[in-house]
Scaffold this active site. Structure first.
Site, PDB file in Angstrom:
ATOM      1  N   HIS A 129       0.801  -1.225   0.000  1.00  0.00           N
ATOM      2  CA  HIS A 129       0.000   0.000   0.000  1.00  0.00           C
ATOM      3  C   HIS A 129       0.833   1.274   0.000  1.00  0.00           C
ATOM      4  O   HIS A 129       0.308   2.352  -0.326  1.00  0.00           O
ATOM      5  CB  HIS A 129      -0.926   0.038   1.217  1.00  0.00           C
ATOM      6  CG  HIS A 129      -2.004  -0.996   1.212  1.00  0.00           C
ATOM      7  ND1 HIS A 129      -2.849  -1.179   0.140  1.00  0.00           N
ATOM      8  CD2 HIS A 129      -2.383  -1.907   2.148  1.00  0.00           C
ATOM      9  CE1 HIS A 129      -3.696  -2.163   0.418  1.00  0.00           C
ATOM     10  NE2 HIS A 129      -3.435  -2.626   1.628  1.00  0.00           N
ATOM     11  N   ASP A 165      -3.629 -10.693  -1.988  1.00  0.00           N
ATOM     12  CA  ASP A 165      -4.119 -10.118  -0.741  1.00  0.00           C
ATOM     13  C   ASP A 165      -5.590  -9.735  -0.894  1.00  0.00           C
ATOM     14  O   ASP A 165      -6.052  -9.443  -1.994  1.00  0.00           O
ATOM     15  CB  ASP A 165      -3.284  -8.867  -0.444  1.00  0.00           C
ATOM     16  CG  ASP A 165      -3.386  -8.369   0.974  1.00  0.00           C
ATOM     17  OD1 ASP A 165      -2.447  -8.590   1.741  1.00  0.00           O
ATOM     18  OD2 ASP A 165      -4.403  -7.725   1.310  1.00  0.00           O
TER      19      ASP A 165
END
Length: 390
Positions: A129, A165
């Site tokens: 991220h 993910d």
């Protein structure tokens, strides 16, 4: 060619946001201990990482942001750049700890580039991220983006990044959105229902790189069968057309049914099947070159240790039968530390981890996601979105 490489050292546990934060490094410790008890790491010389140098950090981050991370522990609440938030609180030696995570994935990448191994695994990596100028979602520096950039400068010009993910791999996609040399594929819970709220099928890449960003937005409660159906309906066809030289996979396990931060419904058996599929695709389309990193996963005891033990075992060709009992020594030590935890007794959840291939005709809940992604991306690769043979 040497055996597959495993990067690990207990110093990686220093990436620690503190008590009560879901991104708890104990999950890494428990996974390595479980793998050792099962003999997965027998005879394996673990590679010890060093902190990444600033010249590599700025491959994915601005110099101003790196400086902010360095100053953060003494800067109070004014540091900005996404630091000091509830998701990414500041902690002592943050720069050093985050640089070590980047260094661990870079070390794995170097094994491939230098011909020391064709496979490498680093369960401490996968901080997908982090953006070029700010932290996000528990991620300070983006080790995936740094490693891809380094590989592009060291002998590779076609890299496929696959993110399994539960959250969209937004930082990696953003880093290479305009780069036709990198194919990013993310299978994640639908962005309208989960952080970071990005990763729609229509996000296909920037000018000159159309089709290089691929997003599969899965409906909440998607089980193993749906996830695998979507994966096989989209990923192999794209890899066959793109022909990557190396496969870098982010293997977060927060897609599990018991994960407290998301709403997919996979099992440990499903995770094991995913890793086997990734290994097979690397062999088929990338000459066996596979770099696997960790990522999310917040059921710290019941899920992450088993799933990432399967990941390490798969990379090492030491696949573990899911019916294998969890070693009593591991259970006893964990039971002492967490006496109220319902511990798993086998290395699987008793799920079949099977799926029905997408045929373009039948209807399952996940098929909307399949059609939307294929419609958005497949024509950009010269593939027929309606033909299941593509």
């Amino acid at each position: 060619m040497h055996s597959p490489a495993v990067v690990w050292h207990s110093s990686l546990l220093s990436y620690d946001f503190g008590a009560g934060h879901p991104f708890n490094p104990v999950r890494l410790d428990l996974a390595v201990r479980l793998a050792r008890e099962l003999g997965v790491l027998d005879g394996v010389s673990l590679l010890v990482p060093e902190e990444a140098e600033e010249r590599d950090l700025v491959r994915a981050h601005t110099a101003n942001y790196v400086d902010a991370v360095k100053r953060a522990p003494e800067a109070g609440f004014d540091v900005g750049h996404g630091l000091g938030t509830g998701d990414t609180p500041v902690f002592a030696n943050m720069h050093s700890a985050a640089s070590l995570v980047v260094g661990s994935t870079l070390l794995a990448a170097r094994q491939l580039a230098e011909g020391r191994a064709k496979r490498a695994v680093n369960i401490a990596g996968g901080l997908h991220h982090a953006m070029h100028d700010h932290a996000s979602g528990f991620c300070v520096y983006n080790d995936c983006s740094v490693a891809i950039s380094w590989l592009l400068d060291n002998g590779f010009d076609r890299i496929a990044y696959i993110d399994t993910d539960v959250h969209h791999g937004d930082g990696v996609q953003a880093a290479f959105y305009d780069d036709p040399r990198v194919l990013t594929i993310s299978l994640h819970q639908h962005p309208m229902t989960l952080f970071p709220g990005t990763g729609f099928p229509g996000d296909v890449g920037g000018s000159g790189a159309e089709g290089r960003s691929v997003n599969v937005a899965l409906p909440p409660r998607t089980p193993d069968s749906g996830w695998l159906r979507a994966f096989h309906a989209i990923v192999p066809g794209l890899l066959e057309e793109f022909r990557p030289q190396v496969l870098l996979t982010q293997c977060g396990v927060d897609s599990h049914d018991e994960d407290p931060l998301a709403e997919l419904a996979l099992t440990v058996d499903g995770h094991r099947r995913i890793y086997q599929e990734l290994r097979s695709l690397a062999e088929q389309y990338a000459d066996g070159m596979w770099l696997a990193v960790g990522g999310g996963g917040y059921q710290l005891v019941r899920v992450v240790p088993r799933s990432w033990t399967h990941l390490m075992a798969t990379v090492l060709d030491r696949d573990i039968d899911p019916h294998t009992p969890v070693p009593p020594i591991w259970m006893a030590s964990v039971g002492e530390a967490a006496p109220n935890t319902d511990l798993p007794v086998t290395m699987g959840d008793g799920a079949p981890a099977e799926f029905t291939p997408w045929d373009g005709m039948s209807e399952e809940p996940v098929d909307t996601a399949i059609r939307e992604t294929r419609k958005a991306v497949y024509p950009l690769h010269g593939l027929d979105p309606n033909d299941p043979r593509d």
